[in-house]
Design an enzyme around this catalytic site. Sequence first.
Site, PDB file in Angstrom:
ATOM      1  N   ALA A 287       0.944  -1.194   0.026  1.00  0.00           N
ATOM      2  CA  ALA A 287       0.055   0.022  -0.219  1.00  0.00           C
ATOM      3  C   ALA A 287       0.809   1.169  -0.034  1.00  0.00           C
ATOM      4  CB  ALA A 287      -0.862   0.071   1.304  1.00  0.00           C
ATOM      5  N   ASP A 288       0.244   2.270  -0.585  1.00  0.00           N
ATOM      6  CA  ASP A 288       1.052   3.614  -0.619  1.00  0.00           C
ATOM      7  C   ASP A 288      -0.006   4.748  -0.650  1.00  0.00           C
ATOM      8  OD1 ASP A 288       2.875   5.858  -1.846  1.00  0.00           O
ATOM      9  OD2 ASP A 288       4.040   4.403  -0.630  1.00  0.00           O
ATOM     10  N   GLN A 289       0.583   5.809  -0.200  1.00  0.00           N
ATOM     11  CA  GLN A 289      -0.281   7.166  -0.698  1.00  0.00           C
ATOM     12  C   GLN A 289       0.390   8.307  -1.058  1.00  0.00           C
ATOM     13  OE1 GLN A 289      -1.554   9.326   2.977  1.00  0.00           O
ATOM     14  NE2 GLN A 289      -3.799   8.627   2.363  1.00  0.00           N
TER      15      GLN A 289
END
Length: 206
Positions: free
Chosen positions: A82-84
């Site tokens: 996951a990343d943002q």
Amino acid sequence: MTRGLWLADMPLVLASGSATRRGMLEAAGIPVETSPAMIDERNVDDAARRAGAAAATVAALLARAKAMEVSARYPGRLVLGADQTLACEGRQYDKPANVAEGREHLAAFSGRAHHLHSAAALVKDGGLVAETQSSAELTMRRLGPEFIDAYVTAVGRKVMTSVGGYQLEGLGSQLFDRIDGDHFTILGLPLLPLMGHLRAAGYLAE
């Protein structure tokens, strides 16, 4: 494990050390084992930006790269990366490198809307099982320099721990006039569509 909801024999492997993401998953009944990805995120990020990738695409590429790296070390296991990313008026922002840069970012966002893009990728044995991405728009109220100084003093080095320099679940809630988007997305994980993919793949009960 939450028997009857999580159907796999082993926990989901989270390719991150994020306590927030782990907490969201566990609160949703998904057992988690963490193993932070050993990739150079800046290299992936820089290459994508040089190629003209939008912020949402950069988040997706980073999520996939994290999951792929950890999957190589966990054969037979389902891995979540996951990343943002954050974009404001055409510019992409990283986590503040120091407290002073955190102040600068908050001043740049003051009175403006910015977008958070959260992405997730599920990988097993090096194969992409599913990926998803969602975005939220946050409008920051106008912040005077005195308030920014007081806020940064209150949160300290936490201003460096998230893109944007704030945690919405804490004092960061004082920064905003309006928020349009899913709460989980803002915290860094598109949880609802992710659970849909987990159900479709047979890992969560229907």
